[in-house]
Design a protein around this motif. Sequence first.
Motif, PDB file in Angstrom:
ATOM      1  N   VAL A 184       0.714  -1.248  -0.225  1.00  0.00           N
ATOM      2  CA  VAL A 184       0.051  -0.313   0.195  1.00  0.00           C
ATOM      3  C   VAL A 184       1.114   1.190   0.050  1.00  0.00           C
ATOM      4  O   VAL A 184       1.699   1.428   1.134  1.00  0.00           O
ATOM      5  CB  VAL A 184      -0.965   0.075   1.326  1.00  0.00           C
ATOM      6  N   ILE A 185       0.829   1.915  -1.149  1.00  0.00           N
ATOM      7  CA  ILE A 185       1.675   2.998  -1.293  1.00  0.00           C
ATOM      8  C   ILE A 185       0.714   4.413  -1.253  1.00  0.00           C
ATOM      9  O   ILE A 185      -0.046   4.641  -2.112  1.00  0.00           O
ATOM     10  CB  ILE A 185       2.408   2.875  -2.679  1.00  0.00           C
ATOM     11  N   SER A 186       1.101   5.527  -0.477  1.00  0.00           N
ATOM     12  CA  SER A 186       0.446   6.546  -0.395  1.00  0.00           C
ATOM     13  C   SER A 186       1.103   7.844  -0.518  1.00  0.00           C
ATOM     14  O   SER A 186       2.242   7.918  -0.192  1.00  0.00           O
ATOM     15  CB  SER A 186      -0.285   6.779   1.246  1.00  0.00           C
ATOM     16  N   LEU A 187       0.832   8.675  -1.384  1.00  0.00           N
ATOM     17  CA  LEU A 187       1.489   9.881  -1.641  1.00  0.00           C
ATOM     18  C   LEU A 187       0.732  11.075  -1.039  1.00  0.00           C
ATOM     19  O   LEU A 187      -0.516  11.134  -1.045  1.00  0.00           O
ATOM     20  CB  LEU A 187       1.633  10.250  -3.015  1.00  0.00           C
ATOM     21  N   TYR A 188       1.241  12.152  -0.685  1.00  0.00           N
ATOM     22  CA  TYR A 188       0.959  13.147   0.117  1.00  0.00           C
ATOM     23  C   TYR A 188       1.342  14.453  -0.430  1.00  0.00           C
ATOM     24  O   TYR A 188       2.224  15.307   0.195  1.00  0.00           O
ATOM     25  CB  TYR A 188       1.307  13.235   2.000  1.00  0.00           C
ATOM     26  N   PRO A 189       0.753  14.794  -1.562  1.00  0.00           N
ATOM     27  CA  PRO A 189       1.445  15.897  -2.391  1.00  0.00           C
ATOM     28  C   PRO A 189       0.848  17.340  -1.908  1.00  0.00           C
ATOM     29  O   PRO A 189      -0.448  17.097  -1.693  1.00  0.00           O
ATOM     30  CB  PRO A 189       1.249  15.608  -3.985  1.00  0.00           C
ATOM     31  N   ASP A 194      -1.195  20.073 -13.141  1.00  0.00           N
ATOM     32  CA  ASP A 194      -1.381  18.799 -13.906  1.00  0.00           C
ATOM     33  C   ASP A 194      -0.640  18.837 -15.070  1.00  0.00           C
ATOM     34  O   ASP A 194      -0.053  17.688 -15.531  1.00  0.00           O
ATOM     35  CB  ASP A 194      -2.806  18.904 -14.454  1.00  0.00           C
ATOM     36  N   GLY A 195      -0.511  19.876 -15.761  1.00  0.00           N
ATOM     37  CA  GLY A 195       0.332  19.845 -16.946  1.00  0.00           C
ATOM     38  C   GLY A 195      -0.314  18.907 -18.164  1.00  0.00           C
ATOM     39  O   GLY A 195      -1.521  18.446 -17.886  1.00  0.00           O
ATOM     40  N   ASP A 196       0.193  18.683 -19.251  1.00  0.00           N
ATOM     41  CA  ASP A 196      -0.272  17.833 -20.179  1.00  0.00           C
ATOM     42  C   ASP A 196       0.984  16.892 -20.644  1.00  0.00           C
ATOM     43  O   ASP A 196       1.788  17.210 -21.117  1.00  0.00           O
ATOM     44  CB  ASP A 196      -0.592  18.785 -21.401  1.00  0.00           C
ATOM     45  N   PRO A 197       0.584  15.453 -20.430  1.00  0.00           N
ATOM     46  CA  PRO A 197       1.609  14.429 -20.542  1.00  0.00           C
ATOM     47  C   PRO A 197       1.987  14.077 -22.197  1.00  0.00           C
ATOM     48  O   PRO A 197       2.869  13.612 -22.569  1.00  0.00           O
ATOM     49  CB  PRO A 197       1.322  13.076 -19.886  1.00  0.00           C
ATOM     50  N   LEU A 198       1.085  14.787 -22.838  1.00  0.00           N
ATOM     51  CA  LEU A 198       1.234  14.653 -24.313  1.00  0.00           C
ATOM     52  C   LEU A 198       2.166  15.980 -25.003  1.00  0.00           C
ATOM     53  O   LEU A 198       2.184  15.913 -26.274  1.00  0.00           O
ATOM     54  CB  LEU A 198      -0.056  14.439 -25.199  1.00  0.00           C
ATOM     55  N   HIS A 199       2.377  16.842 -24.361  1.00  0.00           N
ATOM     56  CA  HIS A 199       2.958  17.911 -24.633  1.00  0.00           C
ATOM     57  C   HIS A 199       4.615  18.054 -24.528  1.00  0.00           C
ATOM     58  O   HIS A 199       4.969  17.358 -23.390  1.00  0.00           O
ATOM     59  CB  HIS A 199       2.516  19.410 -23.727  1.00  0.00           C
ATOM     60  N   THR A 214       4.976  19.155 -10.031  1.00  0.00           N
ATOM     61  CA  THR A 214       4.014  18.811 -11.344  1.00  0.00           C
ATOM     62  C   THR A 214       3.499  17.451 -11.145  1.00  0.00           C
ATOM     63  O   THR A 214       3.988  16.531 -10.470  1.00  0.00           O
ATOM     64  CB  THR A 214       4.828  18.878 -12.415  1.00  0.00           C
ATOM     65  N   ALA A 215       2.504  17.213 -11.866  1.00  0.00           N
ATOM     66  CA  ALA A 215       2.090  15.786 -11.777  1.00  0.00           C
ATOM     67  C   ALA A 215       2.948  14.791 -12.657  1.00  0.00           C
ATOM     68  O   ALA A 215       2.933  13.708 -11.946  1.00  0.00           O
ATOM     69  CB  ALA A 215       0.724  15.653 -12.923  1.00  0.00           C
ATOM     70  N   GLN A 216       3.960  15.048 -13.183  1.00  0.00           N
ATOM     71  CA  GLN A 216       4.854  14.207 -13.457  1.00  0.00           C
ATOM     72  C   GLN A 216       5.775  13.821 -12.435  1.00  0.00           C
ATOM     73  O   GLN A 216       6.268  12.559 -12.494  1.00  0.00           O
ATOM     74  CB  GLN A 216       5.875  15.083 -14.930  1.00  0.00           C
ATOM     75  N   SER A 217       6.172  14.904 -11.639  1.00  0.00           N
ATOM     76  CA  SER A 217       6.941  14.557 -10.652  1.00  0.00           C
ATOM     77  C   SER A 217       6.353  13.594  -9.616  1.00  0.00           C
ATOM     78  O   SER A 217       6.986  12.327  -8.907  1.00  0.00           O
ATOM     79  CB  SER A 217       7.372  15.713  -9.812  1.00  0.00           C
ATOM     80  N   VAL A 218       5.053  13.547  -9.173  1.00  0.00           N
ATOM     81  CA  VAL A 218       4.233  12.874  -8.547  1.00  0.00           C
ATOM     82  C   VAL A 218       4.035  11.375  -9.287  1.00  0.00           C
ATOM     83  O   VAL A 218       4.228  10.189  -8.620  1.00  0.00           O
ATOM     84  CB  VAL A 218       2.880  13.104  -8.326  1.00  0.00           C
ATOM     85  N   LEU A 219       3.869  11.347 -10.648  1.00  0.00           N
ATOM     86  CA  LEU A 219       3.719  10.320 -11.291  1.00  0.00           C
ATOM     87  C   LEU A 219       5.191   9.378 -11.185  1.00  0.00           C
ATOM     88  O   LEU A 219       5.365   8.289 -10.931  1.00  0.00           O
ATOM     89  CB  LEU A 219       3.589  10.437 -12.723  1.00  0.00           C
ATOM     90  N   ASP A 220       6.214  10.061 -11.200  1.00  0.00           N
ATOM     91  CA  ASP A 220       7.740   9.489 -11.233  1.00  0.00           C
ATOM     92  C   ASP A 220       7.840   8.727  -9.912  1.00  0.00           C
ATOM     93  O   ASP A 220       8.401   7.671  -9.844  1.00  0.00           O
ATOM     94  CB  ASP A 220       8.893  10.656 -11.403  1.00  0.00           C
ATOM     95  N   CYS A 221       7.275   9.236  -8.867  1.00  0.00           N
ATOM     96  CA  CYS A 221       7.202   8.527  -7.309  1.00  0.00           C
ATOM     97  C   CYS A 221       6.706   7.340  -7.814  1.00  0.00           C
ATOM     98  O   CYS A 221       6.824   6.285  -6.848  1.00  0.00           O
ATOM     99  CB  CYS A 221       6.608   9.681  -6.488  1.00  0.00           C
ATOM    100  N   VAL A 222       5.415   7.330  -8.010  1.00  0.00           N
ATOM    101  CA  VAL A 222       4.424   6.137  -8.222  1.00  0.00           C
ATOM    102  C   VAL A 222       5.110   5.048  -8.972  1.00  0.00           C
ATOM    103  O   VAL A 222       5.334   3.928  -8.565  1.00  0.00           O
ATOM    104  CB  VAL A 222       3.171   6.558  -8.816  1.00  0.00           C
ATOM    105  N   LEU A 223       5.755   5.638 -10.030  1.00  0.00           N
ATOM    106  CA  LEU A 223       6.594   4.576 -11.007  1.00  0.00           C
ATOM    107  C   LEU A 223       7.881   3.835 -10.176  1.00  0.00           C
ATOM    108  O   LEU A 223       7.873   2.729 -10.407  1.00  0.00           O
ATOM    109  CB  LEU A 223       6.861   4.955 -12.234  1.00  0.00           C
TER     110      LEU A 223
END
Length: 242
Positions: A184-189, A194-199, A214-223
């Motif tokens: 169980v992995i929880s993030l507290y940002p 949001d940004g646009d991942p296609l940009h 940025t959402a990308q940084s949060v996503l990097d933590c998840v991955l």
Amino acid sequence: MDLAGKTVVVTGAGRGFGRALALHAGRKGARLFLSARTVAAALKTAEEVAADSGARADAFACDLADPATVRAFAEGVAARTDRVDVLVNNGARYLAGPDLWDADDEAITDTVASGATGTLLAVKHFLPLLRTSGGADVVNLVSSAAEPRDHRSQAHPAFYAAKAAQAGFADILSHRLRPEGIRVISLYPPDFTDGDPLHPAWDEASRTAKDPLTAQSVLDCVLFALGQPRDCFIRSFHFEQL
């Protein structure tokens, strides 16, 4: 991290972080099941995933404040797969306004139900599929609003309450599911863009210490957490705030 062959469920996938995560998971080979409050919103992201990476993504309507739709979402996924490898509890209603009277009773109830009860019910009804994975992960997008004495956000007290409840649930869930090998992995940002991942400009080179998260940084933590060996249980990510 390679998600090829992994089955990933994302709530709140119609926009923002949920959409970004779905797009990246698709690029990494995941089989996706996406939900949003309306099936049209989930379907839009599913179509973007297919156009972007060719990954298969099914769309569902799921109002996390409505227990019946949470059950129906889980049943719909169970009819299409025999396991879930990653459940991302991203969906939750945000409510603005620092004063209790800034929102009516219905909005307050909906906020607490979607952020707290919705997460609990999603885990409950997807747990049988998580248990058949052989190495599942539950990812919770909580908020810095759930941290003790964090008063930075101008969110409504109902949002603070919902996120505090979600954090408490994640804490006991991690303890009780660890013997089964379910992380169980929880993030507290804090609030993040949001940004646009296609940009093309939405990349590491555009981020500095002076910029908001940025959402990308949060996503990097998840991955990063998902990519760790199964003996590594990263319970939470907490972020320094400006």
